[in-house]
Design a protein around this motif. Sequence first.
Motif, PDB file in Angstrom:
ATOM      1  N   ASN A  87      43.362  41.847  44.455  1.00  0.00           N
ATOM      2  CA  ASN A  87      43.798  41.316  43.167  1.00  0.00           C
ATOM      3  C   ASN A  87      42.632  40.590  42.496  1.00  0.00           C
ATOM      4  O   ASN A  87      42.107  39.622  43.047  1.00  0.00           O
ATOM      5  CB  ASN A  87      44.970  40.350  43.387  1.00  0.00           C
ATOM      6  N   PRO A  88      42.199  41.029  41.307  1.00  0.00           N
ATOM      7  CA  PRO A  88      41.022  40.421  40.673  1.00  0.00           C
ATOM      8  C   PRO A  88      41.238  38.964  40.293  1.00  0.00           C
ATOM      9  O   PRO A  88      40.267  38.207  40.165  1.00  0.00           O
ATOM     10  CB  PRO A  88      40.794  41.293  39.437  1.00  0.00           C
ATOM     11  N   VAL A  89      42.493  38.566  40.106  1.00  0.00           N
ATOM     12  CA  VAL A  89      42.776  37.162  39.793  1.00  0.00           C
ATOM     13  C   VAL A  89      42.707  36.318  41.056  1.00  0.00           C
ATOM     14  O   VAL A  89      42.014  35.296  41.122  1.00  0.00           O
ATOM     15  CB  VAL A  89      44.159  37.027  39.117  1.00  0.00           C
ATOM     16  N   THR A  90      43.428  36.774  42.106  1.00  0.00           N
ATOM     17  CA  THR A  90      43.451  36.033  43.369  1.00  0.00           C
ATOM     18  C   THR A  90      42.056  35.902  43.965  1.00  0.00           C
ATOM     19  O   THR A  90      41.722  34.878  44.563  1.00  0.00           O
ATOM     20  CB  THR A  90      44.374  36.736  44.388  1.00  0.00           C
ATOM     21  N   SER A  91      41.245  36.923  43.795  1.00  0.00           N
ATOM     22  CA  SER A  91      39.904  36.891  44.384  1.00  0.00           C
ATOM     23  C   SER A  91      39.037  35.789  43.791  1.00  0.00           C
ATOM     24  O   SER A  91      37.989  35.459  44.351  1.00  0.00           O
ATOM     25  CB  SER A  91      39.213  38.245  44.215  1.00  0.00           C
ATOM     26  N   GLY A 110      30.314  38.314  53.998  1.00  0.00           N
ATOM     27  CA  GLY A 110      29.753  39.552  53.461  1.00  0.00           C
ATOM     28  C   GLY A 110      30.775  40.664  53.384  1.00  0.00           C
ATOM     29  O   GLY A 110      30.807  41.443  52.419  1.00  0.00           O
ATOM     30  N   THR A 111      31.636  40.758  54.400  1.00  0.00           N
ATOM     31  CA  THR A 111      32.683  41.780  54.402  1.00  0.00           C
ATOM     32  C   THR A 111      33.614  41.602  53.214  1.00  0.00           C
ATOM     33  O   THR A 111      33.964  42.566  52.521  1.00  0.00           O
ATOM     34  CB  THR A 111      33.492  41.708  55.714  1.00  0.00           C
ATOM     35  N   TYR A 112      34.020  40.361  52.965  1.00  0.00           N
ATOM     36  CA  TYR A 112      34.935  40.085  51.859  1.00  0.00           C
ATOM     37  C   TYR A 112      34.261  40.276  50.503  1.00  0.00           C
ATOM     38  O   TYR A 112      34.879  40.748  49.542  1.00  0.00           O
ATOM     39  CB  TYR A 112      35.482  38.660  51.976  1.00  0.00           C
ATOM     40  N   TYR A 143      37.022  41.194  47.737  1.00  0.00           N
ATOM     41  CA  TYR A 143      38.195  40.415  48.126  1.00  0.00           C
ATOM     42  C   TYR A 143      37.992  38.950  47.767  1.00  0.00           C
ATOM     43  O   TYR A 143      38.947  38.222  47.472  1.00  0.00           O
ATOM     44  CB  TYR A 143      38.439  40.570  49.638  1.00  0.00           C
ATOM     45  N   VAL A 144      36.739  38.521  47.799  1.00  0.00           N
ATOM     46  CA  VAL A 144      36.365  37.152  47.442  1.00  0.00           C
ATOM     47  C   VAL A 144      35.247  37.221  46.411  1.00  0.00           C
ATOM     48  O   VAL A 144      34.188  37.812  46.668  1.00  0.00           O
ATOM     49  CB  VAL A 144      35.899  36.356  48.680  1.00  0.00           C
ATOM     50  N   ALA A 145      35.486  36.629  45.250  1.00  0.00           N
ATOM     51  CA  ALA A 145      34.468  36.598  44.196  1.00  0.00           C
ATOM     52  C   ALA A 145      33.393  35.565  44.543  1.00  0.00           C
ATOM     53  O   ALA A 145      33.617  34.686  45.396  1.00  0.00           O
ATOM     54  CB  ALA A 145      35.120  36.249  42.861  1.00  0.00           C
ATOM     55  N   PRO A 146      32.206  35.630  43.884  1.00  0.00           N
ATOM     56  CA  PRO A 146      31.109  34.700  44.211  1.00  0.00           C
ATOM     57  C   PRO A 146      31.498  33.230  44.122  1.00  0.00           C
ATOM     58  O   PRO A 146      31.156  32.429  44.994  1.00  0.00           O
ATOM     59  CB  PRO A 146      30.038  35.055  43.192  1.00  0.00           C
ATOM     60  N   ASN A 147      32.237  32.870  43.075  1.00  0.00           N
ATOM     61  CA  ASN A 147      32.617  31.462  42.931  1.00  0.00           C
ATOM     62  C   ASN A 147      33.571  31.017  44.031  1.00  0.00           C
ATOM     63  O   ASN A 147      33.523  29.874  44.510  1.00  0.00           O
ATOM     64  CB  ASN A 147      33.243  31.218  41.548  1.00  0.00           C
ATOM     65  N   LYS A 148      34.428  31.935  44.461  1.00  0.00           N
ATOM     66  CA  LYS A 148      35.364  31.601  45.552  1.00  0.00           C
ATOM     67  C   LYS A 148      34.623  31.469  46.876  1.00  0.00           C
ATOM     68  O   LYS A 148      34.944  30.605  47.694  1.00  0.00           O
ATOM     69  CB  LYS A 148      36.452  32.681  45.656  1.00  0.00           C
ATOM     70  N   ALA A 149      33.620  32.322  47.091  1.00  0.00           N
ATOM     71  CA  ALA A 149      32.816  32.218  48.314  1.00  0.00           C
ATOM     72  C   ALA A 149      32.132  30.850  48.386  1.00  0.00           C
ATOM     73  O   ALA A 149      32.098  30.213  49.442  1.00  0.00           O
ATOM     74  CB  ALA A 149      31.783  33.338  48.353  1.00  0.00           C
ATOM     75  N   LYS A 150      31.587  30.402  47.256  1.00  0.00           N
ATOM     76  CA  LYS A 150      30.952  29.076  47.235  1.00  0.00           C
ATOM     77  C   LYS A 150      31.966  27.979  47.526  1.00  0.00           C
ATOM     78  O   LYS A 150      31.667  27.017  48.241  1.00  0.00           O
ATOM     79  CB  LYS A 150      30.297  28.834  45.868  1.00  0.00           C
TER      80      LYS A 150
END
Length: 714
Positions: free
Chosen positions: A543-547, A649-651, A656-663
Motif C-alpha cells: 500500500n503506497p500510503v501505508t508504506s 534493504g528487503t523492504y 514496502y517501506v518508503a525512505p522516510n519510514k525507514a529513517k
Amino acid sequence: MEQKKQNPTAEDETQTISRRIQRISLHITPIPRPLHDHDSNLGLLPCATREKLVVETEKLSVYMRGKYRDIQEKIYEYFNARPELQTPVEISKDEHRELCWRQMNGLIREAGIRPLKYVVEEPAKYFAIAEAVGAVDISLGIKLGVQYSLWGGSVMNLGTKKHKDKYSEKIDSLEYPGCFAMTELHHGNLFHLYYFANEMRFLAEKCVASIFMELSESSNVQGIQTVATFDPITDDFTINTPNDGAIKWWIGNAAVHGKFASVFAKLMLPTHDAKGVSDMGVHAFIVPLRDFKTHQVLPGIEIHDCGHKVGLNGVDNGALRFTSVRIPRDNLLNRFGDVSRDGKYTSSLPTINKRFAATLGELVGGRVGLAYSSVGVLKIASTIAIRYSLLRQQFGPPKQPEISILDYQSQQHKLMPMLASTYAFHFATVNLVKIYSQMKMTHDEQLVGEVHALSAGIKAYVTSYTAKSLSVCREACGGHGYAAVNRFGSLRNDHDIFQTFEGDNTVAADLLKQYKEKFQGGTLSVTWNYLRESMTTYLSQPNPVTSRWEGVEHLRDPKFQLDAFRYRTSRLLQSAAVRLRKHSKTLGGFGAWNRCLNHLLTLAESHIESVILEKFIEAVEKCPDASSRAALKLVCDLYALHRIWNDIGTYRNVDYVAPNKAKAIHKLKDHLSFQVRNIAKELVDSFDLPDHVTRAPIAMQSEAYAQYTQHVGF
C-alpha cells in the motif's frame, strides 16, 4: 625511609591495598551529580532524563519463570550449600568428569530431584530442571539430558510395559547409568540426515512434481550400519559393528560411567531366500556395556575415550564397537516393531520409513530441550555483560565524573537488542515446550508435524544466535571479559556444540509443505496459484500510503510489525518456489536445491523470526501486571524494529517501506534502545539468577570489584 620502602610493614601493605580498592571503586560506583546543559551534547544523557518505566522485578520474574520457579530455586540452593560441588575455573578433563558425576549423584540422591517421570508426564517441569542444572554447569545439564531425556527417554518412549517395569526406577535413581548410541562415525547426526531426506522426498511427491524424484528413491534412514541379527535358535539378537564407519561416536556417558546403552541398529531377520536376511529397518536395543560388580567392559564390546573436547569436558564421550554381542530378545524396544519367538516380525506401521519416523518423533524432545537450555545460557551471558556495563565507568564530560559504559550508544546497540532477543526467545521456547507437552499427551498428528518443524527451526535459530551473542558479551566487557573467572570463555565453549546437537535447520523445506493441502499434482503453477490466493494479504502490492506512515504509534503497532515479518517470509517463499522450478530444468533436483540453499535458509530464518515475534506479542498481551506488560511491550517493540531495520534493504527493494519510514524506524529503534537501557537492571534481575549462579565476579550485585581483586590475590 629507604629501608621502610624496601621492607614495608603490615600496616603499609594494608594501606596500599585499601588505596587500590578505593581507586578501582571509583570506576564502578556512580557519583551523584546534577545534569548540566552541556551534557546533552554527548547524545547520551538525555535518555536518562526521560520518564523511566517503573518495573516491579518480582512480578515480572514470577510471570517469566512460571510455576516451576520453586524447583529451580531448590536446585540453586542445593548447590549453593555445597561449595565442594561447584565447578572451579581450572579443572582437568578427568577431574571434571568425576565432579560432574558427583554433582548428578548429589542432585538425585541428596536433593531428591527425580527427573525421569517428568520426561513423559510433565515435560515442562523436566525442561525447567534441565535449565537450572545447566546454569550450575552446562556439562552437568548435558549429562543429565543423556541420562534422563536420551537413555531414559528411549526406554520410556520406545519400550513397552516390561521395559518400564524393569528399568525406569533404576534409571531414575542412577543405579542404571546409560547412553544413547545413535550417531556413527560415517553418518553423523541421524536426526539431521533423516529429516533432510524426508523433507526432500516430500517436496518430490507433493510440491514440485518430479524435481526431486531421483532423491526419493533412496533414504538416509538406511545410513545406520550397525546390525542386530535375530537368531531363532537361541532366541536372542547379535549386535555387530560391520566396519569402522559404523563405530558409534560421541556417545555421552560411554567413556567412564555408562552401564547400558540404547543402541540403534538395523534389525535383520533370517530368511530362506538367496539374501539370507531381511532388513526391517532401524530399531533401538538395550545393550549392557559393563559388569555391575567390577565395572569392567563386557566381552565383545570395545569402548574408547573420545578425549579432550573444545568444551563440555565434564561429559565422558566415548566410541563403541560391538563384535558378536548377544542380548535377549526382550531387549528390543518394541513399541513400534516386535519379533516373536519364532522370528515373525509385527508392527502397526507398514513401512521402514514410517517406523523410523515414529521412533524419532518420540525423541524430538532432545531438540526442544536444547533450544530451551540455549536461552538459559543467553540469560546468564546477558546478565553478566549488562550488570558489568552498568557498574563499569569510563570517561565522560570534561571535569565531570565518569559515566557508565552502558550510557554509550555503541554499548547499547550491542546489548539492548540482545536483551530484547533473550526475552523473545524465552517466550518462544516456553510456547514450544507447551506444544511439545500437548503432543506427548494427545499424540495428535498435526501437533507432531508442528513440533518437528518448529523445534528444528527454533533450535537452529536460537543456538546460532546465542553462540554469536556469547562473543558479543565477551567483547562488550573488554579485557575483564577475557578472564576465565568471568565465564564467557567456558560458556562459549560449552554451548558451541548446541549448534550441532540434534541436526540442522530444515524449516525451509517444511514451509514449502504449506502447498500440500491444495496441491493436486501437475506443474508448479498449480502450487503457485494456491500460494498467491492463500497469501493475498502479504503478496499483494504494498500500500503506497501505508508504506509512508512513520508515526510512533503505527511503528509500535503489533499488527504492522507482524505483517512486516510475514510479508518478508511470503516474498521469500514465492521466490524460492520460482527459483527451484527454474533451476531444476537444468541442474536436476539436488542441484536446484543446492543452488537455492542460502535462499532457503534465509526463508527458514524469516519464518522462525515471525513465529518468535508472534509468541512475544501474545505474551505481552497476556501479562496480568500493568507495569510488567509495559516493560515487555517496550522490549518487544525493540526486538521487532531491530529485526526490520536489519533487513531494511528487503523492504526498501519492494517499496514496502518508503525512505522516510525507514529513517523513522531507525530513529525509533535507537530511542527504544535508550529506553530499554533505563530498565536494563530490572530486566536482567527478572531472570532471577542469583550471584552464586552467575558466578562471574564482574556481575556481582555488590562489591563486584572487591571480589574480583580478591580472586587474583589482592
